[in-house]
Design an enzyme around this catalytic site. Structure first.
Site, mmCIF file in Angstrom:
data_model
loop_
_atom_site.group_PDB
_atom_site.id
_atom_site.type_symbol
_atom_site.label_atom_id
_atom_site.label_comp_id
_atom_site.label_asym_id
_atom_site.label_seq_id
_atom_site.Cartn_x
_atom_site.Cartn_y
_atom_site.Cartn_z
ATOM 1 C CG ASP A 129 15.228 113.919 -7.255
ATOM 2 O OD1 ASP A 129 15.147 113.470 -8.406
ATOM 3 O OD2 ASP A 129 15.995 114.863 -6.964
ATOM 4 C CB SER A 130 18.268 110.805 -8.783
ATOM 5 O OG SER A 130 18.483 112.163 -9.107
ATOM 6 N N GLY A 155 19.802 110.383 -15.075
ATOM 7 C CA GLY A 155 19.711 110.931 -16.440
ATOM 8 C C GLY A 155 20.369 110.105 -17.528
ATOM 9 C CB CYS A 160 13.020 112.288 -10.201
ATOM 10 S SG CYS A 160 14.330 111.958 -11.382
ATOM 11 C CG ASN A 161 11.196 116.767 -14.483
ATOM 12 O OD1 ASN A 161 10.137 117.143 -14.945
ATOM 13 N ND2 ASN A 161 11.805 117.416 -13.502
ATOM 14 C CB THR A 162 15.250 111.458 -15.126
ATOM 15 O OG1 THR A 162 15.799 112.754 -15.237
ATOM 16 C CG2 THR A 162 15.952 110.509 -16.061
ATOM 17 C CB CYS A 209 16.247 118.542 -14.066
ATOM 18 S SG CYS A 209 17.217 117.775 -12.742
ATOM 19 C CB THR A 210 13.104 118.101 -9.211
ATOM 20 O OG1 THR A 210 13.906 116.912 -9.108
ATOM 21 C CG2 THR A 210 11.762 117.747 -9.830
HETATM 22 N N1 DGL Z 1 16.017 115.591 -10.259
HETATM 23 C C1 DGL Z 1 16.120 114.677 -11.367
HETATM 24 C C2 DGL Z 1 15.186 115.124 -12.491
HETATM 25 O O1 DGL Z 1 14.234 115.827 -12.216
HETATM 26 C C3 DGL Z 1 17.560 114.461 -11.682
HETATM 27 C C4 DGL Z 1 17.797 113.304 -12.571
HETATM 28 C C5 DGL Z 1 19.154 112.668 -12.526
HETATM 29 O O2 DGL Z 1 19.501 112.104 -11.490
HETATM 30 O O3 DGL Z 1 19.829 112.675 -13.549
HETATM 31 O O4 DGL Z 1 15.323 114.756 -13.630
#
Ligand code: DGL
Length: 259
Positions: free
Chosen positions: A11-12, A44, A74-76, A181-182
């Site tokens: 993830d980010s 994002g 991470c959804n993004t 978003c996670t």
């Molecule tokens: N946890 C990421 C998600 O699910 C965060 C994305 C981001 O860093 O903007 O989208």
């Protein structure tokens, strides 16, 4: 690739811990490498090409760590890079999270719904197809610019302020909240403080079941004959890597994992 390989997850930042928590409940015997990309957080607001390049480097690292499968927590990153990654790494299997909007359709179709996600996720083609397919016609879609970043920093005061300013207007208007978003499951309590009692929809547990199914199908499940109800704490093997090597992140990650 064999059963002894690890499950890679990224993830980010540390938000993906909310996904890992669901996975380890049903796959406690696996070994894990969690990659927290705090250096590039947030994803994002980045372009598709930027996110693809970032994810490409993470995947290379996870493959070097002997990962047999990779979870995009991470959804993004899922919306912006999963197709690119699947095309490039044809031997690797990617399991990717997406906003749990279908769950609303299946379990709470009648109720007004707020979808919270990053701008990148909400603007993506993938999410818009999902929205079109399962639309309950009572849905507000809110790009939460900057929220993942504040959660990553862990500043409670700022989080409360952000929520009051941005989701206060949905109080008494919505009954369902999709956590797209996670990072957001980490602030469920704070969301309810603003909106009152709502039902949360989060794709992590479905992802975990899907992951287990894929590992089974590909004969990559470690100890396939054993039930999955052992004491998780005593059996887990989770390596944590942060792209900036921030020690504090590691501490927060393990403490969130145990909550
Ligand atoms: N946890 C990421 C998600 O699910 C965060 C994305 C981001 O860093 O903007 O989208």
């Amino acid at each position: 690739m064999d059963q002894t390989g690890k499950i890679g997850i990224f993830d980010s930042g540390i938000g993906g811990v909310t996904v890992l928590k669901e996975i380890i409940k049903i796959l406690p015997y696996e070994d894990y490498v969690y990659y927290s990309d705090s250096k590039n957080n947030p994803y994002g607001d980045k372009t598709n090409e930027e996110v693809q390049k970032i994810c490409d480097n993470i995947v290379k690292y996870l493959i070097e760590q002997d990962c047999k499968i990779i979870v995009i927590a991470c959804n993004t990153a899922s919306t912006k890079a999963v197709e690119f990654l699947r095309k490039k790494y044809t031997k690797m299997t990617f399991v990717a999270i997406e906003p749990a909007y279908k769950m609303v359709h299946d379990y709470s179709y009648e109720n007004p719904t707020l979808v919270m996600a990053t701008k990148g996720t909400i603007e993506s083609e993938k999410f818009n197809l999902l929205l079109k397919k399962y639309d309950n016609h009572k849905t507000y879609v809110l790009p939460c610019v900057g929220l993942a970043d504040i959660i990553e920093q862990g500043d409670r005061k700022q989080i409360k302020q952000y929520l009051n300013d941005n989701i206060g207007i949905y109080k008494n208007k919505v009954k369902n909240v999709v956590l797209g978003c996670t990072h957001y499951p980490l602030i469920q309590k704070e969301i309810e403080e603003v909106l009152g009692k709502v039902e949360f929809f989060n794709g992590a547990s479905s992802l975990a079941k899907h992951l287990k199914e894929i590992l089974k199908q590909k004969k990559l499940l470690r100890f396939p004959g054993i039930s999955n109800t052992l004491n998780v704490q005593s059996t887990l093997n989770i390596e944590f890597k942060d792209s900036q090597g921030i020690e504090e992140k590691e501490k927060r990650f393990y403490s969130l994992l145990q909550k």
